[in-house]
Scaffold this active site. Structure first.
Site, short mmCIF file in Angstrom:
data_model
loop_
_atom_site.label_atom_id
_atom_site.label_comp_id
_atom_site.label_asym_id
_atom_site.label_seq_id
_atom_site.Cartn_x
_atom_site.Cartn_y
_atom_site.Cartn_z
N ASP A 267 0.86 -1.18 0.00
CA ASP A 267 0.00 0.00 0.00
C ASP A 267 0.91 1.24 0.00
OD1 ASP A 267 -2.14 1.70 -0.10
OD2 ASP A 267 -3.23 0.80 1.56
C1 BGC Z 1 -5.09 3.26 0.15
C2 BGC Z 1 -5.34 2.25 -0.94
C3 BGC Z 1 -5.23 2.89 -2.29
C4 BGC Z 1 -3.83 3.50 -2.40
C5 BGC Z 1 -3.50 4.10 -3.75
C6 BGC Z 1 -3.82 4.07 -0.09
O1 BGC Z 1 -3.73 5.14 0.76
O2 BGC Z 1 -5.01 2.60 1.39
O3 BGC Z 1 -6.59 1.65 -0.74
O4 BGC Z 1 -5.47 1.96 -3.31
O5 BGC Z 1 -3.71 4.51 -1.42
O6 BGC Z 1 -4.14 5.29 -3.96
#
Ligand code: BGC
Length: 743
Positions: A267
Site C-alpha cells: 500500500d
Molecule cells: C489506500 C489504498 C489505495 C492506495 C493508492 C492508499 O492510501 O489505502 O486503498 O489503493 O492509497 O491510492
C-alpha cells in the site's frame, strides 16, 4: 510475446532497469514541461534521479485517454528498453459514472447488479487507459468507527465477501485481459485491515490464526481463486509483524497455501512505514524485509529504488527474488497486450461515445435503486401519498455532492439534486428550505486541520444557524409531510476518517428535534458511509431510507423510490449499533457462557442498552409485506455425502410488486471449538408480483458445515445444527438437523 521472449527481455535488463519495474509513482511528473524541476519539487521526497524516472514500471491515478497516451509516449521516448508503463488507479465506485459506494453496492445482495456496475466501470476506465484497478476492497468490517467500512463490499459477512469478491474480479478481468473493456483487478488489503483496534485507521491488528482463517481470509481466497492478477498489502500489523513484510502471511498463506501467482504491491508508502512500526531499523532493512516477504512493487516510496541494488550485490537470493518479481510484472504487461500496443485497451474514439452515455446512466439509476435500504416505514409513510404538500429540508436536498469519498474521477456535470428532480416531477407540491449545513464550521475545521488544510472562519454562525432552522420550521408548517435529507459529510468517511462518535452531526439533530415539535409525518433520507447511531432520533421519524452515497444518478433514484415508482429491496451488510459503545457489533458472534437476556442480571449484556444491534445484519424493509411460513427440511439426518433440501413458503401480502432477499443461516450447536450463533450460508433475491406466493428452495451440503477446528483443519464435525430462514438475521423460522459423519 511468448514466455521465452519475456524471459529474453528480462535477461537484457540491467539491475537498475529491473528495480525500476518494481517502483510505482504518481504519473503527473511525466506531464510536466520540465521533469527536472519536478524532481526537485513534488517528487524530491522520493529521491528519484531523472535516470531512474525513465526506468519505473508503473504510475498511479493517471486516467483519461489523452493523458495516458501523453505519459506513455513521454516515458517510452526516453526509456532504453521501451517497456510500457502500467497505469493503475483507484476507480473504486466507478470512473466517470459514480456508482453507489461499495458498502451500498453490497446491500443490493445481488451479484448481477454488482457485476453490471463493475463491468460499466471496467469499460469506462479501461478505454480511458487504466490497466489495473485497485478494487475490490474485501476487508471484513465489523466496526462502524472505522472510516473505511464504506469501501467494504461484503461488510461484516465472510460469505458475502467471498461471493462479491469473485463477482467483481471476474467482471473486471473477463476471460482475457487484452479484451476491450477489461483491466486487471488488484484486491486489497491483505490482510485483516478491517480489524484495526478501536476502529482507528492504520491501527494494530491482533487475532488468532483460527479467527483469521475463518472470517477474514475467505474473501481474499475467493478473489485469488477467481484469478485476481494483483493483491495489495495492508497498512496494519498482524500479530506483531506489518502485513507488508509478513512472511507468514505473504509466503505461507498467500503464495504457498493459496497458490497466488500474481503481483503483490505494497500500500501507499507501506514499505517505508515498517520503520515507523518499529519493525525495520532503516530504509535498507525495510527493502530487505519487503523483498524477502515477497512484495513485487513499492507503491509511492523510494525504498526499493534506492536500496534494492545494494542488497542484490550483497545477497544473491535477493537478486533471484528481484528477477521473480520483474517476471511477474512483465507477464502482466504481456497479458494486457502492452508489448504489441503500449496503450492496451485504451480507445479514444470509444471514450468519446461511451463515457457517461445515456443508456449507462439509465442502467446506473436502476442498479443504484437496489442499494437503498428501507430501515423504517411506520404506517406506510412511504411511498409518499399523491397530492400531499412536501417540505424538502436538509443540506442534502439541493446538493450534488453525493458521490462519496473515492469519486475523484467522476463527472459531476450529470449529477442532479433531489430538489431538481422533485421540481421536474411534482414541482407544485414541494417547498424547500436548507435547514442547516452538513456540519458546523468547527466540526468541519477539525477535518481540514487533520488534512493540514487552512481553517475557514465564519462570522455569525450561530445566528445563521438560527435563521436556517426558523425558515425550515416555517416552510414545514405549510406542508403535509417533512422530507429530510441529512447525513455525514463525505469527508467523514473513507481512509483516515475514523470517528469516535457515529451519530448525525449535532446541528442536524437539533433540526430534527425542532421540526418534530410540529408533529407532522417526518421522513429521513440518510446519506452516510457507515452504520450511524440513530437511537436518539428514530422515534421522531416515521420512515428512514438509507441511501449511503448513491452516486451520479442518486437523486433520480431516490425520488423515484420515494414516489413509489420503485420498491426498496436492499438489506444491510453491517449491523447498526444501538450506540457507539456497542462497536464492534456483528450478527455472527459467539455465545458466552451466559448468553444475553435483557431481563437478567449476571449475564453478558449492557446495563444501559439492549444487547442486540439497533438494525440487524440482513435487515431491510420493502413496500411489500412478505410473510414466511412452512419451513421444511426433506431430511433431518445426513452423512457427509448427502444433501438437505430446505423449502420455505413466502407470500407477498401486498398490492406492490417487489424483491425479497431470502436468507439462510446455520448454527453448529457444539463443536471442538465454539461456533457462531448464526452464519449466512446462502441467499436468493426473488421477485414477487402483488400477492404472489412462492416456495423458495435451498440446498445444504457438507461444504456449508465446515470450519477451522481445534487442530486448525477445515472440516465438518458430527452433531446437531439449526437452520434459520428469513428476511433478515433476526426474524427467522428455524428447524434442526443432524450430521453423522460416516468416517
Ligand atoms: C489506500 C489504498 C489505495 C492506495 C493508492 C492508499 O492510501 O489505502 O486503498 O489503493 O492509497 O491510492
Amino acid at each position: 510475446m511468448n514466455q521465452k521472449e519475456i524471459e529474453d527481455l528480462l535477461n537484457k535488463m540491467t539491475i537498475e532497469e529491473k528495480i525500476g519495474q518494481m517502483v510505482q509513482i504518481a504519473g503527473d511528473i511525466f506531464l510536466s514541461e520540465d521533469t527536472n524541476s519536478m524532481l526537485t519539487g513534488p517528487l524530491k521526497d522520493l529521491h528519484l534521479s531523472n535516470e531512474k524516472l525513465y526506468q519505473i514500471g508503473s504510475v498511479l491515478n493517471i486516467v483519461g485517454a489523452e493523458r495516458v497516451k501523453k505519459v506513455q509516449d513521454e516515458y517510452l521516448s526516453k526509456s532504453r528498453l521501451k517497456i510500457p508503463l502500467l497505469f493503475m488507479g483507484d476507480i473504486i465506485n466507478g470512473y466517470k459514472i459514480a456508482f453507489p459506494i461499495p458498502i451500498a453496492q453490497g446491500c443490493s445482495w445481488n451479484t448481477k447488479t454488482i457485476k453490471e456496475m463493475t463491468e460499466i466501470s471496467a469499460m469506462e476506465s479501461s478505454i480511458a487507459g487504466a490497466n489495473v484497478n485497485f478494487s475490490p476492497m474485501v476487508d471484513l468490517s465489523r466496526d462502524a468507527r472505522w472510516g473505511r467500512v464504506m469501501e467494504s463490499i461484503g461488510g461484516e459477512d465472510p460469505y458475502l465477501g467471498e461471493v462479491y469478491a469473485k463477482t467483481m474480479v471476474k467482471a473486471y478481468q473477463g476471460k482475457n485481459l487484452s479484451e476491450t473493456g477489461k483491466l486487471a483487478s488488484c484486491v486489497k488489503h491483505i490482510a485483516a485491515y478491517g480489524a484495526v483496534e478501536a476502529g482507528r485507521d492504520y491501527n494494530t491488528v491482533d487475532m488468532s490464526e483460527r479467527e483469521f482463517r475463518q472470517y477474514y481470509l475467505p474473501a481474499y481466497k475467493a478473489a485469488i481463486e477467481a484469478g485476481a492478477e494483483m493483491l495489495m498489502t495492508s497498512f496494519n500489523i498482524i500479530n506483531g509483524v506489518p502485513s507488508t513484510v509478513n512472511r507468514w502471511l505473504i509466503q505461507k498463506i498467500i503464495r504457498e497455501e493459496l497458490g497466488f501467482k500474481g503481483i503483490i504491491i505494497s500500500d501507499y508508502g507501506a514499505i517505508e512505514e515498517t520503520i515507523a512500526h518499529g519493525y525495520s531499523a532503516n530504509e535498507k532493512e525495510a527493502a530487505k524485509n519487503a523483498i524477502y516477504a515477497g512484495v513485487d512493487i513499492d507503491l509511492m516510496s523510494s525504498i526499493y529504488a534506492n536500496h534494492l541494488k545494494t542488497l542484490c550485490l550483497e545477497d544473491k537470493e535477493i537478486e533471484n527474488k528481484v528477477n521473480e518479481s520483474v517476471l511477474r510484472i512483465l507477464t502482466l504487461k504481456n497479458k494486457l497486450g502492452l508489448f504489441e500496443n503500449p496503450y492496451g485497451n485504451l480507445d479514444e474514439e470509444k471514450e468519446k461515445i461511451y463515457l457517461m452515455n445515456p443508456i449507462n446512466l439509465e442502467k446506473a439509476k436502476q442498479l443504484t435503486q437496489e442499494t437503498f435500504v428501507l430501515l423504517k416505514n411506520r404506517n406506510h409513510s412511504l411511498p409518499l401519498q399523491k397530492n400531499k404538500k412536501i417540505a424538502l429540508i436538509g443540506p442534502y436536498i439541493d446538493n450534488i455532492g453525493i458521490t462519496g469519498s473515492w469519486s475523484m474521477f467522476s463527472d459531476k456535470s450529470k449529477n442532479s439534486t433531489i430538489l431538481d428532480v422533485f421540481k421536474e416531477k411534482i414541482g407544485n407540491q414541494v417547498l424547500y428550505a436548507k435547514g442547516c449545513e452538513i456540519l458546523r464550521q468547527g466540526e468541519f475545521n477539525k477535518i481540514l486541520s487533520a488534512d493540514g488544510l487552512p481553517l475557514i472562519q465564519v462570522k455569525n454562525e450561530e445566528q445563521k444557524e438560527e435563521e436556517l432552522i426558523t425558515s425550515a420550521v416555517e416552510t414545514a408548517k405549510n406542508a403535509d409531510v417533512i422530507l429530510l435529507a441529512l447525513g455525514e459529510h463525505y469527508r467523514q468517511t473513507g481512509e483516515a476518517c475514523s470517528r469516535s462518535t457515529i451519530s448525525l452531526p449535532e446541528n442536524q439533530i437539533q433540526l430534527i428535534n425542532k421540526l418534530s415539535e410540529l408533529s407532522k409525518p417526518m421522513i429521513l433520507i440518510l446519506f452516510n458511509g457507515r452504520p450511524i447511531e440513530l437511537n436518539t432520533i428514530e422515534e421522531k421519524l416515521d420512515a428512514i431510507l438509507e441511501v449511503w452515497f448513491p452516486g451520479t444518478t442518486g437523486a433520480k433514484a431516490i425520488v423515484e423510490m420515494l414516489l413509489g415508482e420503485q420498491n426498496p429491496s436492499g438489506k444491510l451488510t453491517m449491523s447498526f449499533p444501538q450506540n457507539v459503545g456497542q462497536c464492534p457489533v456483528y450478527y455472527n458472534h459467539y455465545n458466552t457462557g451466559r448468553p444475553h437476556n435483557n431481563n437478567l442480571r449476571y449475564v453478558s449484556r449492557y446495563q444501559d442498552i439492549p444487547t442486540e444491534s439497533f438494525y440487524p445484519f440482513g435487515y431491510g424493509l420493502s413496500y411489500c409485506n412478505f410473510k414466511y411460513t412452512e419451513l421444511y427440511l426433506n431430511k433431518r439426518k445426513i452423512n457427509e455425502n448427502e444433501t438437505i433440501i430446505v423449502t420455505v413458503k413466502i407470500e407477498n401480502q401486498s398490492e406492490y410488486a417487489g424483491h425479497e432477499v431470502v436468507q439462510l443461516y446455520i448454527q453448529d450447536l457444539y463443536g471442538s471449538v465454539v461456533r457462531p450463533v448464526k452464519e449466512l450460508k446462502a441467499f436468493k433475491k426473488e421477485y414477487f408480483k402483488p400477492h404472489e406466493v412462492k416456495y423458495v428452495e435451498f440446498y445444504i451440503d457438507i461444504e456449508m458445515l465446515k470450519f477451522w477446528n481445534e487442530k486448525l483443519e477445515f472440516v465438518a464435525e458430527s452433531g446437531e445444527f439449526k437452520v434459520f430462514v428469513g428476511g433478515d438475521s433476526v426474524n427467522v423460522l428455524e428447524d434442526k438437523f443432524e450430521l453423522i459423519m460416516s468416517l
